[in-house]
Design a protein around this motif. Sequence first.
Motif, PDB file in Angstrom:
ATOM      1  N   LYS A 188       5.077   0.751  -8.966  1.00  0.00           N
ATOM      2  CA  LYS A 188       4.093  -0.027  -8.222  1.00  0.00           C
ATOM      3  C   LYS A 188       4.648  -0.780  -7.008  1.00  0.00           C
ATOM      4  CE  LYS A 188       0.985  -0.775 -12.152  1.00  0.00           C
ATOM      5  NZ  LYS A 188      -0.120   0.025 -11.590  1.00  0.00           N
ATOM      6  N   VAL A 189       5.959  -0.882  -6.898  1.00  0.00           N
ATOM      7  CA  VAL A 189       6.556  -1.700  -5.841  1.00  0.00           C
ATOM      8  C   VAL A 189       7.476  -0.839  -4.977  1.00  0.00           C
ATOM      9  CG1 VAL A 189       7.943  -3.742  -5.294  1.00  0.00           C
ATOM     10  CG2 VAL A 189       6.446  -3.746  -7.302  1.00  0.00           C
ATOM     11  N   GLU A 190       7.338  -0.983  -3.652  1.00  0.00           N
ATOM     12  CA  GLU A 190       8.128  -0.196  -2.703  1.00  0.00           C
ATOM     13  C   GLU A 190       8.693  -1.101  -1.613  1.00  0.00           C
ATOM     14  OE1 GLU A 190       6.968   3.879  -0.879  1.00  0.00           O
ATOM     15  OE2 GLU A 190       6.416   2.377   0.639  1.00  0.00           O
ATOM     16  N   LEU A 191       9.959  -0.885  -1.295  1.00  0.00           N
ATOM     17  CA  LEU A 191      10.607  -1.546  -0.161  1.00  0.00           C
ATOM     18  C   LEU A 191      10.731  -0.528   0.969  1.00  0.00           C
ATOM     19  CD1 LEU A 191      12.187  -4.049   0.951  1.00  0.00           C
ATOM     20  CD2 LEU A 191      14.260  -2.929   0.084  1.00  0.00           C
ATOM     21  N   SER A 192      10.288  -0.891   2.162  1.00  0.00           N
ATOM     22  CA  SER A 192      10.347   0.041   3.297  1.00  0.00           C
ATOM     23  C   SER A 192      10.991  -0.627   4.498  1.00  0.00           C
ATOM     24  CB  SER A 192       8.947   0.539   3.666  1.00  0.00           C
ATOM     25  OG  SER A 192       8.107  -0.534   4.038  1.00  0.00           O
ATOM     26  N   ASN A 193      11.611   0.194   5.329  1.00  0.00           N
ATOM     27  CA  ASN A 193      12.229  -0.299   6.560  1.00  0.00           C
ATOM     28  C   ASN A 193      12.089   0.777   7.634  1.00  0.00           C
ATOM     29  OD1 ASN A 193      14.278  -2.611   7.522  1.00  0.00           O
ATOM     30  ND2 ASN A 193      14.842  -0.671   8.475  1.00  0.00           N
ATOM     31  N   ASN A 194      11.335   0.455   8.685  1.00  0.00           N
ATOM     32  CA  ASN A 194      11.112   1.391   9.782  1.00  0.00           C
ATOM     33  C   ASN A 194      11.740   0.840  11.059  1.00  0.00           C
ATOM     34  OD1 ASN A 194       9.591   3.036   8.078  1.00  0.00           O
ATOM     35  ND2 ASN A 194       7.697   1.971   8.569  1.00  0.00           N
ATOM     36  N   THR A 195      12.592   1.648  11.672  1.00  0.00           N
ATOM     37  CA  THR A 195      13.312   1.237  12.877  1.00  0.00           C
ATOM     38  C   THR A 195      13.005   2.197  14.018  1.00  0.00           C
ATOM     39  OG1 THR A 195      15.124   0.371  11.523  1.00  0.00           O
ATOM     40  CG2 THR A 195      15.573   0.719  13.866  1.00  0.00           C
ATOM     41  N   ALA A 211       9.321  -4.356   4.941  1.00  0.00           N
ATOM     42  CA  ALA A 211       8.134  -4.723   4.172  1.00  0.00           C
ATOM     43  C   ALA A 211       8.337  -4.457   2.690  1.00  0.00           C
ATOM     44  CB  ALA A 211       6.912  -3.963   4.665  1.00  0.00           C
ATOM     45  N   LEU A 212       7.687  -5.284   1.870  1.00  0.00           N
ATOM     46  CA  LEU A 212       7.627  -5.102   0.422  1.00  0.00           C
ATOM     47  C   LEU A 212       6.163  -4.907   0.058  1.00  0.00           C
ATOM     48  CD1 LEU A 212       9.396  -5.146  -2.178  1.00  0.00           C
ATOM     49  CD2 LEU A 212       8.712  -7.552  -2.426  1.00  0.00           C
ATOM     50  N   THR A 213       5.840  -3.756  -0.529  1.00  0.00           N
ATOM     51  CA  THR A 213       4.458  -3.402  -0.848  1.00  0.00           C
ATOM     52  C   THR A 213       4.301  -3.268  -2.356  1.00  0.00           C
ATOM     53  OG1 THR A 213       4.296  -2.195   1.241  1.00  0.00           O
ATOM     54  CG2 THR A 213       2.607  -1.754  -0.412  1.00  0.00           C
ATOM     55  N   ALA A 214       3.288  -3.942  -2.928  1.00  0.00           N
ATOM     56  CA  ALA A 214       3.039  -3.911  -4.367  1.00  0.00           C
ATOM     57  C   ALA A 214       1.615  -3.436  -4.627  1.00  0.00           C
ATOM     58  CB  ALA A 214       3.255  -5.291  -4.979  1.00  0.00           C
ATOM     59  N   GLN A 215       1.469  -2.413  -5.458  1.00  0.00           N
ATOM     60  CA  GLN A 215       0.155  -1.871  -5.769  1.00  0.00           C
ATOM     61  C   GLN A 215      -0.667  -2.880  -6.567  1.00  0.00           C
ATOM     62  OE1 GLN A 215       0.172   1.559  -8.328  1.00  0.00           O
ATOM     63  NE2 GLN A 215      -1.850   2.230  -7.668  1.00  0.00           N
ATOM     64  N   ILE A 216      -1.927  -3.069  -6.133  1.00  0.00           N
ATOM     65  CA  ILE A 216      -2.840  -3.953  -6.848  1.00  0.00           C
ATOM     66  C   ILE A 216      -3.676  -3.157  -7.833  1.00  0.00           C
ATOM     67  CG2 ILE A 216      -4.782  -5.559  -6.615  1.00  0.00           C
ATOM     68  CD1 ILE A 216      -3.776  -6.177  -3.785  1.00  0.00           C
ATOM     69  N   ASN A 217      -4.315  -2.101  -7.331  1.00  0.00           N
ATOM     70  CA  ASN A 217      -5.177  -1.285  -8.171  1.00  0.00           C
ATOM     71  C   ASN A 217      -5.517  -0.006  -7.422  1.00  0.00           C
ATOM     72  OD1 ASN A 217      -6.874  -0.365 -10.161  1.00  0.00           O
ATOM     73  ND2 ASN A 217      -8.597  -1.664  -9.580  1.00  0.00           N
ATOM     74  N   SER A 219      -5.704   2.682  -4.963  1.00  0.00           N
ATOM     75  CA  SER A 219      -5.210   2.881  -3.605  1.00  0.00           C
ATOM     76  C   SER A 219      -4.944   1.587  -2.867  1.00  0.00           C
ATOM     77  CB  SER A 219      -6.226   3.710  -2.796  1.00  0.00           C
ATOM     78  OG  SER A 219      -6.403   4.986  -3.369  1.00  0.00           O
ATOM     79  N   LEU A 220      -5.220   0.446  -3.475  1.00  0.00           N
ATOM     80  CA  LEU A 220      -5.114  -0.844  -2.811  1.00  0.00           C
ATOM     81  C   LEU A 220      -3.798  -1.532  -3.163  1.00  0.00           C
ATOM     82  CD1 LEU A 220      -7.096  -2.322  -0.921  1.00  0.00           C
ATOM     83  CD2 LEU A 220      -7.801  -3.694  -2.901  1.00  0.00           C
ATOM     84  N   SER A 221      -3.111  -2.059  -2.135  1.00  0.00           N
ATOM     85  CA  SER A 221      -1.824  -2.734  -2.320  1.00  0.00           C
ATOM     86  C   SER A 221      -1.779  -4.009  -1.490  1.00  0.00           C
ATOM     87  CB  SER A 221      -0.659  -1.818  -1.913  1.00  0.00           C
ATOM     88  OG  SER A 221      -0.637  -0.627  -2.659  1.00  0.00           O
ATOM     89  N   ALA A 222      -0.875  -4.905  -1.867  1.00  0.00           N
ATOM     90  CA  ALA A 222      -0.574  -6.096  -1.073  1.00  0.00           C
ATOM     91  C   ALA A 222       0.780  -5.893  -0.414  1.00  0.00           C
ATOM     92  CB  ALA A 222      -0.554  -7.339  -1.950  1.00  0.00           C
ATOM     93  N   ARG A 223       0.948  -6.452   0.781  1.00  0.00           N
ATOM     94  CA  ARG A 223       2.199  -6.245   1.524  1.00  0.00           C
ATOM     95  C   ARG A 223       2.661  -7.543   2.178  1.00  0.00           C
ATOM     96  NH1 ARG A 223       2.189  -1.273   5.326  1.00  0.00           N
ATOM     97  NH2 ARG A 223       2.709  -0.295   3.322  1.00  0.00           N
ATOM     98  N   PHE A 224       3.964  -7.801   2.050  1.00  0.00           N
ATOM     99  CA  PHE A 224       4.611  -8.887   2.773  1.00  0.00           C
ATOM    100  C   PHE A 224       5.634  -8.253   3.708  1.00  0.00           C
ATOM    101  CE2 PHE A 224       8.147 -11.839   3.331  1.00  0.00           C
ATOM    102  CZ  PHE A 224       7.474 -12.960   3.817  1.00  0.00           C
ATOM    103  N   GLY A 225       5.545  -8.563   4.999  1.00  0.00           N
ATOM    104  CA  GLY A 225       6.424  -7.908   5.963  1.00  0.00           C
ATOM    105  C   GLY A 225       7.016  -8.855   6.974  1.00  0.00           C
ATOM    106  N   GLY A 248      -0.608  -8.972   4.103  1.00  0.00           N
ATOM    107  CA  GLY A 248      -1.801  -8.177   4.303  1.00  0.00           C
ATOM    108  C   GLY A 248      -2.177  -7.324   3.110  1.00  0.00           C
ATOM    109  N   VAL A 249      -3.269  -6.597   3.297  1.00  0.00           N
ATOM    110  CA  VAL A 249      -3.800  -5.676   2.294  1.00  0.00           C
ATOM    111  C   VAL A 249      -3.715  -4.261   2.859  1.00  0.00           C
ATOM    112  CG1 VAL A 249      -5.820  -5.021   0.945  1.00  0.00           C
ATOM    113  CG2 VAL A 249      -5.344  -7.438   1.373  1.00  0.00           C
ATOM    114  N   VAL A 250      -3.260  -3.310   2.029  1.00  0.00           N
ATOM    115  CA  VAL A 250      -3.023  -1.938   2.459  1.00  0.00           C
ATOM    116  C   VAL A 250      -3.883  -0.981   1.634  1.00  0.00           C
ATOM    117  CG1 VAL A 250      -1.280  -0.145   2.807  1.00  0.00           C
ATOM    118  CG2 VAL A 250      -0.638  -2.564   2.990  1.00  0.00           C
ATOM    119  N   TYR A 251      -4.499  -0.034   2.321  1.00  0.00           N
ATOM    120  CA  TYR A 251      -5.238   1.041   1.633  1.00  0.00           C
ATOM    121  C   TYR A 251      -4.509   2.357   1.883  1.00  0.00           C
ATOM    122  CZ  TYR A 251      -8.856   4.370   0.317  1.00  0.00           C
ATOM    123  OH  TYR A 251      -9.547   5.400  -0.264  1.00  0.00           O
TER     124      TYR A 251
END
Length: 256
Positions: A188-195, A211-217, A219-225, A248-251
């Motif tokens: 449910k949790v992903e760490l990403s880095n785009n350069t 960014a750190l993205t955590a699945q809520i339910n 297709s919906l996730s929360a993200r801190f970046g 933010g919220v990610v779909y």
Amino acid sequence: MKYIVCAAVGAALSGFVLAAHADDERVEGWSGEGALNAGMTSGNTDTRDVGLTFDVDHITGKWDYGFQGQVDYGEQDGVESRNRAFLGANIDYTISDRVFSFARASYEVDQFTGFDSRSFVGGGLGYRFLGLDPVTWVVRGGPGVKIDEVKRVVTVDDLGNPLIIPAETETSFGLVGKSKFAWALNDKVELSNNTDILYASESTQISNGLALTAQINGSLSARFGFDTRYDTNPPDGFESTDTATKIGVVYKFGAH
């Protein structure tokens, strides 16, 4: 406050040891994500920010069509402090499981830099690092043409007299480099880095999004970046570096 996306962190993540198995085959069709982020502070300053991003791909056979976009707007104490829009597109052609060629174009307008617009058209080769599960990592790079529309600047000379630097168009040979890195910490949790690096003799832009993205339910996730952007040679009166913290919220849709 200026928007800016930031200075390379991704290289430190490259030390993962290759696993013995190969990645799954890529799935044809549409996939991608859209994100809405917003922020607000109050007290000594009253700041409001909102942003919208999307990153989608369509895979068919050996072809991959990618589209990216971003819009950011902000106010500080009732005065506009951020206004930026970005569009990018790439066409990738798979040469082997790991290697692909690409063509890319991008266009950016930002009211709080010294440029009316910045464009790039180019192409090159890319590489997919396979067997890094649970990590995915894709890099690409190549030459192209960079076009900067520089704003008119009104300033003063050494004697305090008004000095007007006229607007101009700078066209130069450029190089583009991109790294897209994601590490699934669990289901449910992903760490990403785009350069992203866009080099030219007049100025070089380096941007980074962590960014750190955590699945809520579903297709919906929360993200801190945390985004940072650096320009090696900004016009007079403008800072070279700016950062933005986002919640933010990610779909997400399609195969990932």
